[in-house]
Design a protein around this motif. Structure first.
Motif, mmCIF file in Angstrom:
data_model
loop_
_atom_site.group_PDB
_atom_site.id
_atom_site.type_symbol
_atom_site.label_atom_id
_atom_site.label_comp_id
_atom_site.label_asym_id
_atom_site.label_seq_id
_atom_site.Cartn_x
_atom_site.Cartn_y
_atom_site.Cartn_z
ATOM 1 N N ALA A 220 0.832 -1.203 0.000
ATOM 2 C CA ALA A 220 0.000 0.000 0.000
ATOM 3 C C ALA A 220 0.862 1.247 0.000
ATOM 4 O O ALA A 220 2.061 1.211 0.282
ATOM 5 N N VAL A 221 0.222 2.364 -0.327
ATOM 6 C CA VAL A 221 0.926 3.647 -0.366
ATOM 7 C C VAL A 221 1.443 3.981 1.030
ATOM 8 O O VAL A 221 0.668 3.993 2.000
ATOM 9 N N PRO A 222 2.761 4.255 1.202
ATOM 10 C CA PRO A 222 3.272 4.624 2.527
ATOM 11 C C PRO A 222 2.756 6.003 2.931
ATOM 12 O O PRO A 222 2.766 6.939 2.131
ATOM 13 N N ILE A 223 2.319 6.130 4.172
ATOM 14 C CA ILE A 223 1.711 7.371 4.652
ATOM 15 C C ILE A 223 2.457 7.860 5.891
ATOM 16 O O ILE A 223 2.731 7.095 6.813
ATOM 17 N N GLN A 224 2.785 9.145 5.907
ATOM 18 C CA GLN A 224 3.430 9.782 7.056
ATOM 19 C C GLN A 224 2.374 10.567 7.817
ATOM 20 O O GLN A 224 1.807 11.524 7.304
ATOM 21 N N GLY A 225 2.089 10.160 9.056
ATOM 22 C CA GLY A 225 1.001 10.781 9.798
ATOM 23 C C GLY A 225 1.361 12.095 10.455
ATOM 24 O O GLY A 225 0.613 13.050 10.403
ATOM 25 N N GLY A 226 2.547 12.150 11.090
ATOM 26 C CA GLY A 226 2.949 13.377 11.762
ATOM 27 C C GLY A 226 2.073 13.704 12.957
ATOM 28 O O GLY A 226 1.443 12.836 13.553
ATOM 29 N N GLU A 227 2.021 14.963 13.324
ATOM 30 C CA GLU A 227 1.195 15.451 14.420
ATOM 31 C C GLU A 227 0.396 16.653 13.950
ATOM 32 O O GLU A 227 0.796 17.353 13.027
ATOM 33 N N SER A 228 -0.717 16.883 14.600
ATOM 34 C CA SER A 228 -1.523 18.077 14.335
ATOM 35 C C SER A 228 -1.185 19.125 15.386
ATOM 36 O O SER A 228 -1.181 18.832 16.584
ATOM 37 N N SER A 229 -0.880 20.335 14.936
ATOM 38 C CA SER A 229 -0.532 21.424 15.848
ATOM 39 C C SER A 229 -1.659 22.445 15.854
ATOM 40 O O SER A 229 -2.094 22.914 14.807
ATOM 41 N N TYR A 230 -2.135 22.779 17.059
ATOM 42 C CA TYR A 230 -3.209 23.760 17.208
ATOM 43 C C TYR A 230 -2.631 25.020 17.858
ATOM 44 O O TYR A 230 -2.031 24.958 18.933
ATOM 45 N N ASN A 231 -2.784 26.151 17.186
ATOM 46 C CA ASN A 231 -2.193 27.408 17.629
ATOM 47 C C ASN A 231 -3.269 28.411 18.039
ATOM 48 O O ASN A 231 -4.291 28.550 17.353
ATOM 49 N N ILE A 232 -3.031 29.093 19.152
ATOM 50 C CA ILE A 232 -3.956 30.103 19.683
ATOM 51 C C ILE A 232 -3.177 31.396 19.929
ATOM 52 O O ILE A 232 -2.025 31.364 20.358
ATOM 53 N N GLN A 233 -3.838 32.524 19.658
ATOM 54 C CA GLN A 233 -3.247 33.835 19.930
ATOM 55 C C GLN A 233 -4.243 34.660 20.735
ATOM 56 O O GLN A 233 -5.427 34.726 20.389
ATOM 57 N N VAL A 234 -3.782 35.299 21.808
ATOM 58 C CA VAL A 234 -4.659 36.109 22.648
ATOM 59 C C VAL A 234 -4.053 37.490 22.854
ATOM 60 O O VAL A 234 -2.831 37.656 22.884
ATOM 61 N N ASN A 235 -4.925 38.498 22.992
ATOM 62 C CA ASN A 235 -4.535 39.847 23.396
ATOM 63 C C ASN A 235 -4.919 40.014 24.858
ATOM 64 O O ASN A 235 -6.080 39.794 25.220
ATOM 65 N N VAL A 236 -3.968 40.401 25.682
ATOM 66 C CA VAL A 236 -4.222 40.573 27.112
ATOM 67 C C VAL A 236 -3.772 41.974 27.541
ATOM 68 O O VAL A 236 -2.649 42.393 27.233
ATOM 69 N N THR A 237 -4.668 42.683 28.245
ATOM 70 C CA THR A 237 -4.350 44.010 28.750
ATOM 71 C C THR A 237 -4.264 43.940 30.287
ATOM 72 O O THR A 237 -5.204 43.461 30.929
#
Length: 247
Positions: free
Chosen positions: A225-242
């Motif tokens: 079968a076709v070789p598959i590289q799974g890797g990892e999923s990265s979830y990024n968040i950005q916040v503004n804080v005063t």
């Protein structure tokens, strides 16, 4: 009894109105000092191994007539769908994502180099399918079999997570912690003391997974079968804080 002078009375009345109006107006704090604050942007990231892949591919057939192209395309796509269902892909994870019938032309040139009118040489039918594969160990075999049965275009793969809530929550916490660390650094450099949080805003829509490759290769059901590289999923968040600056 004599009446008061009308002109003097009227003048006194009009002169007194601005005084009364001024007395009734609230005092504006125009000269009040603006609150000193520190505003920073915090960034957070969290990763998790994907548990689902979204695969997009197409069956494209070209024949002399639109009818022939459509019939051949329908046959190939029906075989692909039957194989996917046999492999355990549920109906809810199969979705037609595009369909088109396009005339195909040839653009000949005359012996004098002049462009001749285009000639219709046939029709092309394309049927695109989006598949959610929840058992990643089957992904390579599914791709291999789909190509064998008629898939001949596409093959885009996006690895994702069915329920990424824990990673998104961790990314949010990391973003706020990063903002606090940045604010403390700024306050220390400025020689002031950091106060309470005044406002927190998260930027942008719900974060989407970004691929992060890793060394481990997914094991497919079949060695061919076709070789598959799974890797990892990265979830990024950005916040503004005063933050307030403590006085």
């Amino acid at each position: 009894m004599p009446f008061p002078n009308t002109k003097s009375f009227a003048a006194g009345l009009f002169l007194s109105l601005p005084v009364l109006a001024a007395a009734s107006m609230p005092a504006f704090a125009a000269d009040a000092p603006r609150q000193a604050v520190i505003t920073v942007i915090g960034e957070g990231r969290a990763t998790m191994a994907p548990d689902m892949a979204v695969l997009t591919f197409s069956v494209v057939k070209q024949e002399k007539t639109a009818r022939e192209a459509l019939d051949n395309n329908n046959k190939a796509m029906s075989d692909v769908l039957a194989a996917l269902k046999k492999a355990g892909i549920a109906e809810r994870d199969l979705q037609t994502s595009g369909f088109s019938v396009q005339p195909q032309y040839r653009y000949p040139q005359g012996t004098d180099g002049q462009q001749l009118p285009p000639e219709l040489i046939g029709y092309q039918v394309s049927n695109a399918l989006t598949v959610r594969v929840r058992d990643l160990s089957k992904l390579g075999g599914i791709i291999d079999q789909s190509v064998t049965l008629g898939v001949n275009q596409g093959g885009d793969i996006q690895f994702t997570n069915d329920k990424p809530d824990s990673a998104v929550e961790e990314a949010r916490k990391n973003a706020v912690a990063d903002a606090i660390a940045r604010a403390k650094t700024l306050a220390s450099a400025a020689g002031v003391k950091l106060g309470n949080v005044i406002e927190i805003n998260e930027n942008g829509p719900r974060p989407q997974p970004m691929p992060v490759m890793r060394a481990a290769m997914m094991k497919s059901e079949a060695d061919s079968a076709v070789p598959i590289q799974g890797g990892e999923s990265s979830y990024n968040i950005q916040v503004n804080v005063t933050f307030a600056i403590a006085q």
